[in-house]
Every structure is written in C-alpha cells, then in structure tokens.
Design a protein around this motif. Sequence first.
Motif, PDB file in Angstrom:
ATOM      1  N   UNK A  27       0.842  -1.202   0.000  1.00 40.03           N
ATOM      2  CA  UNK A  27       0.000   0.000   0.000  1.00 40.03           C
ATOM      3  C   UNK A  27       0.875   1.249   0.000  1.00 40.03           C
ATOM      4  N   UNK A  28       0.786   2.096  -1.017  1.00 34.13           N
ATOM      5  CA  UNK A  28       1.621   3.302  -1.071  1.00 34.13           C
ATOM      6  C   UNK A  28       1.343   4.244   0.095  1.00 34.13           C
ATOM      7  N   UNK A  29       2.358   4.986   0.478  1.00 35.05           N
ATOM      8  CA  UNK A  29       2.171   6.073   1.437  1.00 35.05           C
ATOM      9  C   UNK A  29       1.647   7.272   0.649  1.00 35.05           C
ATOM     10  N   UNK A  30       1.276   8.342   1.334  1.00 35.23           N
ATOM     11  CA  UNK A  30       0.817   9.554   0.661  1.00 35.23           C
ATOM     12  C   UNK A  30       1.751  10.706   1.001  1.00 35.23           C
ATOM     13  N   UNK A  31       2.200  11.433  -0.025  1.00 36.31           N
ATOM     14  CA  UNK A  31       3.145  12.534   0.179  1.00 36.31           C
ATOM     15  C   UNK A  31       2.709  13.739  -0.656  1.00 36.31           C
ATOM     16  N   UNK A  32       3.372  14.848  -0.408  1.00 32.44           N
ATOM     17  CA  UNK A  32       3.210  16.012  -1.281  1.00 32.44           C
ATOM     18  C   UNK A  32       4.601  16.470  -1.718  1.00 32.44           C
ATOM     19  N   UNK A  33       4.689  16.963  -2.947  1.00 36.35           N
ATOM     20  CA  UNK A  33       5.970  17.410  -3.480  1.00 36.35           C
ATOM     21  C   UNK A  33       6.238  18.823  -2.977  1.00 36.35           C
ATOM     22  N   UNK A  34       7.426  19.051  -2.410  1.00 33.37           N
ATOM     23  CA  UNK A  34       7.740  20.362  -1.841  1.00 33.37           C
ATOM     24  C   UNK A  34       8.898  21.034  -2.556  1.00 33.37           C
ATOM     25  N   UNK A  35       9.300  20.456  -3.705  1.00 37.83           N
ATOM     26  CA  UNK A  35      10.370  21.052  -4.492  1.00 37.83           C
ATOM     27  C   UNK A  35      11.738  20.506  -4.112  1.00 37.83           C
TER      28      UNK A  35
END
Length: 313
Positions: free
Chosen positions: A88-96
């Motif tokens: 199951x993938x984790x969830x992230x956000x791209x911050x550059x």
Amino acid sequence: MATKKVLGRGLGAFFPEYRDEDNAGAGESASKEEGVEKSFVKPEDRVNIVLFVPVDHIRKNPHQPRKEFDEERLEELADSISEHGLIQPITVRYIGEKRFELISGERRLRAAKLGGLKEIPAFIREADDEQSMAFALIENIQREELNPLEVALGYKRLLEEFDYTQAQVAERVGKNRTTVTNMLRLLNLPDFIQSALKSNKISMGHARSLITIEDEEVQKKILDKVVEDGISVRQIEEEVRKISAPSKSTGSKKKTEKDPSNDPFYKDISARLRRTFSTKVNVKPKKEGGEIRIEYYSDDDLERILAILDTVE
C-alpha cells in the motif's frame, strides 16, 4: 565510481531532474526504449500519481498527530515489507528540490526504512499545510490508530493553528460537534489521568466521568479503583458519593459548617448538573439563595450548553 541507479518508470520518468548529468544519456536511452517519454509530467501537474520515491527524500509530516509507535509491531511490519515489499503506497506532497513531505503512512515509512528499502511507492497529492494536517488526522482516525489524547491534540492544533471553529473541525473529520468538544475536554484532565488513558488503563468513558470531579485527590482515589478493581463508569458515580461524603471527625464538621457547599445535598446537585452539561458546575449556597456557575471552554462549547438549556421548557 559506481554507476548510479536509473529509476526508469519511477521518478526518472516523471521527474527528469532526478537523472544526473553523468547518466543523462543512459536515462534518455532507457526512457526511449521503455516508451516513457510521453509520461513526463510538468512540475505543476505532479499530483494524483503513484511514483517510487527514495525514502531519504521523504521528510516527516510536522503535523503528524500520532506520537507513539509500537516498536515490536513496527519490526514485524518491517520483516513483512522486506519479504514482500510495500503493497500500500504512502501519501506525500511534493515540496520542491526533489523532496517530498509525508502526509500519511509514517508507520509504513518507518518500517520500510527498518526493512532496508531504498525507495517505496508513494501517492503524490496536492495539499497545503492545513490540508496536510487534516489528511493525516483523518486517515489515522479512520484507521483508529490514534489514542484519544492524540486525537484531542490534533483537534486543538486545527483550532489554534488554522483558526477552525469546533464545527469546522467536526465537519473536516466527519464527527459531530459534541464529540469534538468532549475530546477536547480530555486535555483539561490532570497529567496522571491523561497518562492512564494514554496507556489504556482506563477508557474514554472513565476519563469523561473523572473530568467532572474537581478535587484531584478524589480523582486519584477513584482512578486507583478503576485501575485496581476495574470498576465501571456507573460505579464511578457511586464512588464519588462515597469519597466526597463528609467525615465524622470534628474538623470535617467545622469545615462543613463554614462552607455550606460541602453539604451532601449541594454536592449531589452539582454532580447532577455536571453530568447534564458535561462540564464543571459549582453550586454555591448563600444565606439567601445562591449561585450556579457553569464553565465553558470556547464559544462553540457555550453554544452547546445553550442548546441544552433551550431544550428545557
């Protein structure tokens, strides 16, 4: 010098800058062979996709409401991930800057690191600070992985850091406002009761009953009864009456005479009002009449109390 790994359909396909200049040719060749050039994604569109992300490029979520992790269960998960991979993938956000911030899945991320994985699947989601915290809180609540105090602290942070009202918090996490209010009230408990709740020595029901008792010594005595004898929430009310009953000693009699509020009659009324309003209530008799003091902890809490009063005809 060892040749660096080309990520191919992983980050290399969606984040061209991951390919170093030394390996640019190899990366382009791999992309053409695999036909992934069409999969390139613009920086502003790097959302709602799953990529394999290096674990060292993922930083923890500063808004993570969960503070405690069972080390034994973490090692068991790490062993499973080492053998079968992270399903199951984790969830992230791209911050550059080729970096990501975790939104949810810290337990899986920790276990993957323990299991020796260098990269793991991650769902890239667009989210600002407020949304990131809300997503992390909601996911943990839905999974029932937070203890009540961690949930309460999460609610408090939404209130204080993002200027939410209790109604907005309730809407965000899918709970009714009374539930949110009751959870927040747990933060008013003394440390020794919070510790017992955190370690599962007492239940939420026990904690909510104990919060209506003002005397910490009485709280401690009843808490010991709960832990040692396993008394129920209903039995707590009976214990309150027993422990709060005035002593037959002379000193207690003098105290009762000086302070009419120590009279069992007024104590019982105070207890009944506390149960009705789910907050601290003091009844102070005077020579003629008296006063009832009802505490509230926010504007929303005051509205809740007023709603209860409105039901009285």
